[in-house]
Design an enzyme around this catalytic site. Structure first.
Site, PDB file in Angstrom:
ATOM      1  N   MET A 125     -63.287 -20.524  13.773  1.00  0.00           N
ATOM      2  CA  MET A 125     -62.076 -19.779  14.299  1.00  0.00           C
ATOM      3  C   MET A 125     -60.980 -19.749  15.526  1.00  0.00           C
ATOM      4  SD  MET A 125     -63.241 -17.570  10.587  1.00  0.00           S
ATOM      5  CE  MET A 125     -63.930 -16.962  11.241  1.00  0.00           C
TER       6      MET A 125
ATOM      7  N   LYS B  69     -56.029 -22.503  -1.770  1.00  0.00           N
ATOM      8  CA  LYS B  69     -54.712 -21.866  -2.641  1.00  0.00           C
ATOM      9  C   LYS B  69     -54.308 -22.664  -4.437  1.00  0.00           C
ATOM     10  CE  LYS B  69     -54.088 -27.322  -1.168  1.00  0.00           C
ATOM     11  NZ  LYS B  69     -55.650 -27.333  -1.926  1.00  0.00           N
TER      12      LYS B  69
ATOM     13  N   ASP C  10     -63.946 -23.161  -1.740  1.00  0.00           N
ATOM     14  CA  ASP C  10     -62.727 -22.772  -0.503  1.00  0.00           C
ATOM     15  C   ASP C  10     -62.163 -23.734  -0.431  1.00  0.00           C
ATOM     16  OD1 ASP C  10     -63.379 -20.164  -0.366  1.00  0.00           O
ATOM     17  OD2 ASP C  10     -64.922 -20.432   1.208  1.00  0.00           O
TER      18      ASP C  10
HETATM   19  N1  SAH Z   1     -69.600 -20.505   6.045  1.00  0.00           N
HETATM   20  C1  SAH Z   1     -68.905 -21.538   7.389  1.00  0.00           C
HETATM   21  C2  SAH Z   1     -67.819 -21.271   8.462  1.00  0.00           C
HETATM   22  C3  SAH Z   1     -66.281 -20.528   7.825  1.00  0.00           C
HETATM   23  S1  SAH Z   1     -65.634 -19.741   8.991  1.00  0.00           S
HETATM   24  C4  SAH Z   1     -69.585 -21.803   8.288  1.00  0.00           C
HETATM   25  O1  SAH Z   1     -71.005 -21.564   8.033  1.00  0.00           O
HETATM   26  O2  SAH Z   1     -70.081 -23.402   9.109  1.00  0.00           O
HETATM   27  C5  SAH Z   1     -64.392 -21.049   9.084  1.00  0.00           C
HETATM   28  C6  SAH Z   1     -64.759 -22.307  10.641  1.00  0.00           C
HETATM   29  O3  SAH Z   1     -65.802 -22.922   9.911  1.00  0.00           O
HETATM   30  C7  SAH Z   1     -63.403 -22.890  10.666  1.00  0.00           C
HETATM   31  O4  SAH Z   1     -62.348 -22.044  11.101  1.00  0.00           O
HETATM   32  C8  SAH Z   1     -63.964 -23.757  11.722  1.00  0.00           C
HETATM   33  O5  SAH Z   1     -64.016 -22.775  12.691  1.00  0.00           O
HETATM   34  C9  SAH Z   1     -65.476 -23.937  11.247  1.00  0.00           C
HETATM   35  N2  SAH Z   1     -66.264 -25.262  10.558  1.00  0.00           N
HETATM   36  C10 SAH Z   1     -66.259 -25.095   9.024  1.00  0.00           C
HETATM   37  N3  SAH Z   1     -66.540 -26.222   8.895  1.00  0.00           N
HETATM   38  C11 SAH Z   1     -66.000 -27.341   9.689  1.00  0.00           C
HETATM   39  C12 SAH Z   1     -66.248 -28.274  10.169  1.00  0.00           C
HETATM   40  N4  SAH Z   1     -66.609 -28.866   9.344  1.00  0.00           N
HETATM   41  N5  SAH Z   1     -65.542 -28.953  11.168  1.00  0.00           N
HETATM   42  C13 SAH Z   1     -65.280 -28.295  12.426  1.00  0.00           C
HETATM   43  N6  SAH Z   1     -65.814 -26.960  12.030  1.00  0.00           N
HETATM   44  C14 SAH Z   1     -65.657 -26.375  11.027  1.00  0.00           C
END
Ligand code: SAH
Length: 267
Positions: A172, A58, A36
């Site tokens: 998100m 992308k 991703d």
């Molecule tokens: N599977 C991921 C979440 C995916 S949804 C997990 O377990 O972390 C995507 C969201 O995850 C982003 O919009 C943000 O809210 C959060 N996110 C993922 N990586 C992040 C990071 N390095 N810093 C802050 N938020 C993060």
């Protein structure tokens, strides 16, 4: 031909040091890596250089591919005998659609392994010095997605969340932050409730905004804090004053080792 398989793997929030040994093993062994946009380049640097990389965030500047296309591509690659690493940010089963991808593999009879990862809502906040549970603060924790499949704030029982959960962590959440904060305040959560927003947690670009529920959306916009960002609502956000270990490591003093005013923590 040996049958292929898929490692459905979490890459953690960004710092390669937060990869699991299983994830590293898969990075080294995979012939194809389907990742991703959220997976940090520093993590892909650990991949076998001979592996084919497919960026599902992308592709050639066009819109991101549909979930159906991604899931079916995994099936096809594995059927072609490939060892496929499906690499997702954080944990694959936390707001990552990993459950759906695994289900597609199951329905098509493709062997798969699940490698959990450190989720942004736990490990990302830890990098900002925020413990998602603390005995003096909360005995429960709520993870919320900030938007439904249509991009709107999800239809949840906000009253129950506002009243029932000491700490609320929003994934998100940036686009609908003002609306969500408004719903929580309308449900009785104080506008002065502490909030921390951590952008790009655990990466060199990490930024943290400390604010309140009433001011969070406006201050985030003013500070240009955007996705990916994780939002922590509740007194846990105050603990950063005591536990900002990254600031400490750069020689800054901790601001307040007792932000809740409760005395020695070892009591
Ligand atoms: N599977 C991921 C979440 C995916 S949804 C997990 O377990 O972390 C995507 C969201 O995850 C982003 O919009 C943000 O809210 C959060 N996110 C993922 N990586 C992040 C990071 N390095 N810093 C802050 N938020 C993060």
């Amino acid at each position: 031909m040996l049958p292929g398989w898929v490692w459905l793997t979490g890459a953690g929030p960004g710092d390669p040091g937060l990869l699991t040994l299983h994830a590293l093993n898969a990075l080294r062994q995979a012939e194809v890596i389907v990742h991703d946009a959220l997976v940090a380049p520093a993590i892909l640097d650990w991949a076998n250089p001979a592996a084919t990389r497919i960026d599902m965030g992308k592709r050639g500047g066009t819109a991101s591919p549909s979930q159906r296309d991604i899931s079916l591509e995994l099936v096809e690659l594995a059927r072609a005998g490939k060892r496929v690493l499906r690499l997702k940010g954080g944990d694959p089963f936390v707001f990552g659609r990993g459950g759906e991808e695994a289900q597609t593999l199951a329905q098509h009879g493709v062997p798969f392994r699940i490698v959990p990862g450190i989720s942004a809502g736990i490990g990302g906040l830890a990098y900002a010095g925020i413990p998602v549970t603390h005995r003096d603060i909360n005995a429960s924790l709520t993870f919320v997605t900030g938007h439904d499949p249509k991009g709107r704030a999800p239809a949840l029982d906000w009253q129950a969340i506002a009243r029932g959960s000491g700490v609320i962590v929003i994934y998100m959440g940036m686009r609908n932050l003002g609306e969500i904060a408004g719903k929580l305040i309308a449900a009785g959560r104080g506008g002065d409730t502490p909030v921390a927003i951590v952008q790009s947690a655990s990466t060199p670009e990490q930024r943290v905004l400390e604010t309140t529920l009433a001011r969070a959306a406006a201050e985030a916009e003013a500070a240009n804090i955007g996705a990916p960002a994780i939002v922590c609502i509740g007194e846990a956000a105050l603990m950063r004053q005591a536990l900002d270990w990254q600031a400490l490591a750069t020689g800054e003093p901790l601001r307040n080792t007792d932000p809740l005013g409760l005395g020695p923590a070892e009591r």
